[in-house]
Design a protein around this motif. Sequence first.
Motif, PDB file in Angstrom:
ATOM      1  N   HIS A 298     -89.521  31.282 -58.437  1.00 59.65           N
ATOM      2  CA  HIS A 298     -90.048  31.971 -57.266  1.00 59.65           C
ATOM      3  C   HIS A 298     -90.679  33.323 -57.586  1.00 59.65           C
ATOM      4  O   HIS A 298     -91.061  34.052 -56.678  1.00 59.65           O
ATOM      5  CB  HIS A 298     -88.933  32.142 -56.237  1.00 59.65           C
ATOM      6  CG  HIS A 298     -88.242  30.858 -55.880  1.00 59.65           C
ATOM      7  ND1 HIS A 298     -88.788  29.913 -55.040  1.00 59.65           N
ATOM      8  CD2 HIS A 298     -87.060  30.332 -56.317  1.00 59.65           C
ATOM      9  CE1 HIS A 298     -87.972  28.876 -54.930  1.00 59.65           C
ATOM     10  NE2 HIS A 298     -86.925  29.110 -55.697  1.00 59.65           N
TER      11      HIS A 298
ATOM     12  N   ASP B 288     -93.094  27.947 -57.071  1.00 59.44           N
ATOM     13  CA  ASP B 288     -93.424  27.825 -55.655  1.00 59.44           C
ATOM     14  C   ASP B 288     -94.849  28.332 -55.414  1.00 59.44           C
ATOM     15  O   ASP B 288     -95.512  28.833 -56.330  1.00 59.44           O
ATOM     16  CB  ASP B 288     -92.401  28.553 -54.778  1.00 59.44           C
ATOM     17  CG  ASP B 288     -92.437  30.078 -54.913  1.00 59.44           C
ATOM     18  OD1 ASP B 288     -93.378  30.616 -55.514  1.00 59.44           O
ATOM     19  OD2 ASP B 288     -91.505  30.728 -54.409  1.00 59.44           O
TER      20      ASP B 288
ATOM     21  N   LYS C 219     -96.228  30.863 -53.728  1.00 59.81           N
ATOM     22  CA  LYS C 219     -96.518  32.285 -53.895  1.00 59.81           C
ATOM     23  C   LYS C 219     -96.555  32.667 -55.375  1.00 59.81           C
ATOM     24  O   LYS C 219     -97.485  33.344 -55.827  1.00 59.81           O
ATOM     25  CB  LYS C 219     -95.470  33.124 -53.165  1.00 59.81           C
ATOM     26  CG  LYS C 219     -95.725  34.631 -53.204  1.00 59.81           C
ATOM     27  CD  LYS C 219     -94.723  35.373 -52.327  1.00 59.81           C
ATOM     28  CE  LYS C 219     -95.037  36.863 -52.250  1.00 59.81           C
ATOM     29  NZ  LYS C 219     -94.794  37.555 -53.537  1.00 59.81           N
TER      30      LYS C 219
END
Length: 265
Positions: free
Chosen positions: A137, A178, A180
């Motif tokens: 992430h 992910d 982002k």
Amino acid sequence: METILHALLLGIVEGLTEFLPVSSTGHLILLGDLLGFQGPPGKTFEIVIQLGAILAVCVVYWRRLSGAAIGMFTNDRDMFFVRNILIGFLPAMLVGVVAYKHIRALLDSPIIVAIALVVGGVVILVLERVNKHPRFHAVEDFPVSLSVKIGLFQCLAMVPGVSRSGATIMGALLVGADRKAAAEFSFFLAIPTMLGATAYSLYKNWSELSFDNMGLIALGFAAAFIAALVVVRAAIGLILRYGFTPFAWYRIVFGGAMLVFLLGR
């Protein structure tokens, strides 16, 4: 006046498309073919508008980039951030020096670009469906092996129409990032990649460079910078809200329409 409009249009297109998964190179090739111009004034113009797009990323992410540069010797996460960007850049640097010129010579045609846009759009639709459980992430959390894999995916962008940002983003999604983190890594990876490509192009084409049309060059630079600034500021929010599906359908529709036009011409 026509030349001024060409310079302005090319700069805007470069800025709008460089950091989205739609292929800036492909758009410039198709635009030149569709409108019947190659853009003023050659290599110098191409190099400078890319620098305008790079500057936009540096401005938007100035605090993060400067913080990482200062803290990489004392902070582990800053060090991991810088390490991952540099490692992700290496495959494109190595392959680019050896093969980029030959790949472009073989595949640099509007029809290839249109096909690549359509195929890339289909791939994005597929990956959007399969990437349901991302494990990473933040760019700082990428292991070395993940950065290498994304760097290898970036090499696919040497085929005109594939898209550097598209290849890196989709590659990152495929290996567990992910949305982002994938998009941000693509933005950051653009800085050394495009600077390296620019330096190499300057070295290889030094004798062809000309600054005779400084007004047009400055116009293209400014247009690319402003357009890229808008895109980079808005991109993460749009991606988190809508995903990459709108870009996929845009590629399919635009690439398909251009393919029909080119084959029927």
